[in-house]
Design an enzyme around this catalytic site. Structure first.
Site, mmCIF file in Angstrom:
data_model
loop_
_atom_site.group_PDB
_atom_site.id
_atom_site.type_symbol
_atom_site.label_atom_id
_atom_site.label_comp_id
_atom_site.label_asym_id
_atom_site.label_seq_id
_atom_site.Cartn_x
_atom_site.Cartn_y
_atom_site.Cartn_z
ATOM 1 N N GLN A 1 0.759 -1.188 -0.009
ATOM 2 C CA GLN A 1 0.162 0.171 0.214
ATOM 3 C C GLN A 1 0.741 1.360 0.143
ATOM 4 O O GLN A 1 2.149 1.294 0.268
ATOM 5 C CB GLN A 1 -1.096 0.020 1.183
ATOM 6 N N HIS B 1 0.404 5.932 0.918
ATOM 7 C CA HIS B 1 -0.520 7.034 1.185
ATOM 8 C C HIS B 1 0.033 8.267 0.228
ATOM 9 O O HIS B 1 1.031 8.497 0.040
ATOM 10 C CB HIS B 1 0.052 7.528 2.650
ATOM 11 N N GLU C 1 3.304 8.649 8.592
ATOM 12 C CA GLU C 1 3.392 7.863 9.791
ATOM 13 C C GLU C 1 4.850 7.495 9.883
ATOM 14 O O GLU C 1 5.706 7.616 9.233
ATOM 15 C CB GLU C 1 2.276 6.491 9.661
ATOM 16 N N HIS D 1 4.750 0.227 0.787
ATOM 17 C CA HIS D 1 5.132 -0.300 1.855
ATOM 18 C C HIS D 1 4.312 -1.446 2.242
ATOM 19 O O HIS D 1 2.773 -1.520 1.987
ATOM 20 C CB HIS D 1 5.338 0.489 3.176
ATOM 21 N N ARG E 1 -4.302 0.452 -2.348
ATOM 22 C CA ARG E 1 -3.693 -0.504 -2.133
ATOM 23 C C ARG E 1 -3.206 -0.998 -3.728
ATOM 24 O O ARG E 1 -3.933 -0.761 -4.634
ATOM 25 C CB ARG E 1 -4.551 -1.780 -1.645
#
Length: 359
Positions: free
Chosen positions: A101, A103, A120, A180, A204
């Site tokens: 996936q 972001h 994150e 990642h 994804r």
């Protein structure tokens, strides 16, 4: 004289459903004492330890919503209120790998009004001997290579990923545009930044060709999870593929020294006087500090709201007179205001993560 707020223990019982986290493991129940509703499955994929947003919001152990608590007094958030209110901290545990996936950036023009990017960080709290993390594509990987590997349906996509063994103490900074996947047998503390009132977006590429029933159980007659291949490819930072990505975004800090004197170790963020910055990762969004050891020392003021997540050991946050304010035990998470009265931490073989948003 104005009374400053005190830290509070959070309930720590907001869990993502197995339908959303079918890869969930059992260690959050077995090791961190998470309690499930009567009759619930022993697997938990995500425990939202510190959440102010509308999705799975946190409450104190007395039942007060965290969002209401921190909104009452500006001393909770400090001067960087908008950033402070974007802090989200999860405990995550896997028995199967997560999907591959990514972001998007926060300024991506295709984000909806209620959507946010989701920078994150990860801190590995526990890992099986064979655990791994995939972080970025190998050097020279291009869009057509990824498409060809996915179309082949033979697992060749795995060969395009940079995989490293997961070890306790590993820290990653996961910026927008970084592909990642977290492998099986990994327990993480996962601080994130999600804009206030919005939901973080994940795209994804691939989900290992798995199928699940409506309750998140593997089933050959079930449905695959939704993929977002075109969007994932569109937001990929192709220029950051290769070893240089790991060099600047991955820190092998090693297991905590729980028998040493209590100390603070900056793992990611901007350097401060709180802890030595040597070897730490740069992060524009998040500050991750490891708290480990035995003894007593001041718990310094921060510039923003922060969370303390306890992984091992015991202790307490105490005031200047030595009165215990919050007891610390494995699985406990604490909300700590940006401005607070004289505050100390007492610990016995403690291993914890302090997370905040960079102001």
């Amino acid at each position: 004289m104005r009374t400053l707020p005190r830290p509070v223990r959070l309930s720590g019982d907001s869990y993502t459903s197995l339908a959303r986290t079918p890869w969930a493991g059992t260690r959050l129940v077995e090791r961190f004492g998470k309690r499930l509703p009567k009759g619930g499955a022993p697997r938990i994929g995500e425990s939202w330890e510190f959440s102010i947003g509308p999705e799975l919001p946190s409450s104190t152990i007395d039942g007060e919503p965290l969002s209401a608590l921190v909104s009452r007094d500006e001393d909770w958030t400090g001067p960087s209120r908008a950033r402070s209110l974007g802090l989200l901290v999860k405990l995550l545990d896997t028995d199967e790998p997560l999907s591959l996936q990514i972001h998007p950036r926060d300024d991506d023009p295709l984000l909806a009004p209620d959507e946010s990017g989701k920078p994150e960080a990860w801190y590995v709290a526990a890992a099986r001997e064979d655990a791994w993390i995939a972080f970025g594509f190998r050097a020279s990987t291009r869009r057509e290579d990824v498409l060809r590997a996915i179309d082949a349906k033979d697992g060749s996509l795995v060969a395009l990923l940079q995989r490293v063994p997961a070890r306790v103490g590993d820290c990653f900074v996961v910026d927008a545009g970084t592909p990642h996947a977290i492998g099986p047998g990994v327990t993480l503390v996962e601080p994130q930044f999600v804009r206030e009132g919005k939901r973080g977006v994940t795209y994804r590429y691939w989900d290992w060709d798995r199928r699940y029933d409506d309750e998140g159980r593997p089933s050959e007659h079930g449905a695959p999870r939704a993929l977002h291949l075109e969007r994932a490819l569109a937001v990929t930072d192709w220029e950051s593929a290769g070893a240089s990505l790991l060099e600047r975004s991955f820190l092998r800090a090693g297991a905590p020294r729980r028998d040493d004197a209590l100390g603070f170790e900056l793992l990611a963020g901007r350097p401060t006087t709180l802890a030595p910055a040597e070897g730490s990762l740069a992060s524009e969004w998040l500050r991750v500090v490891r708290v480990a050891g035995s003894g007593k020392r001041p718990f310094f003021h921060g510039e923003s709201l922060h969370a303390l997540s306890v992984l091992e050991g015991s202790g307490a946050l105490v005031d200047g007179r030595g009165r215990a304010l919050v007891e610390l035990a494995p699985g406990a998470s604490v909300a700590i205001p940006a401005r607070h009265e004289d505050l100390w931490i007492e610990a016995e073989r403690l291993h914890a993560i302090r997370a905040s948003v960079e102001p």
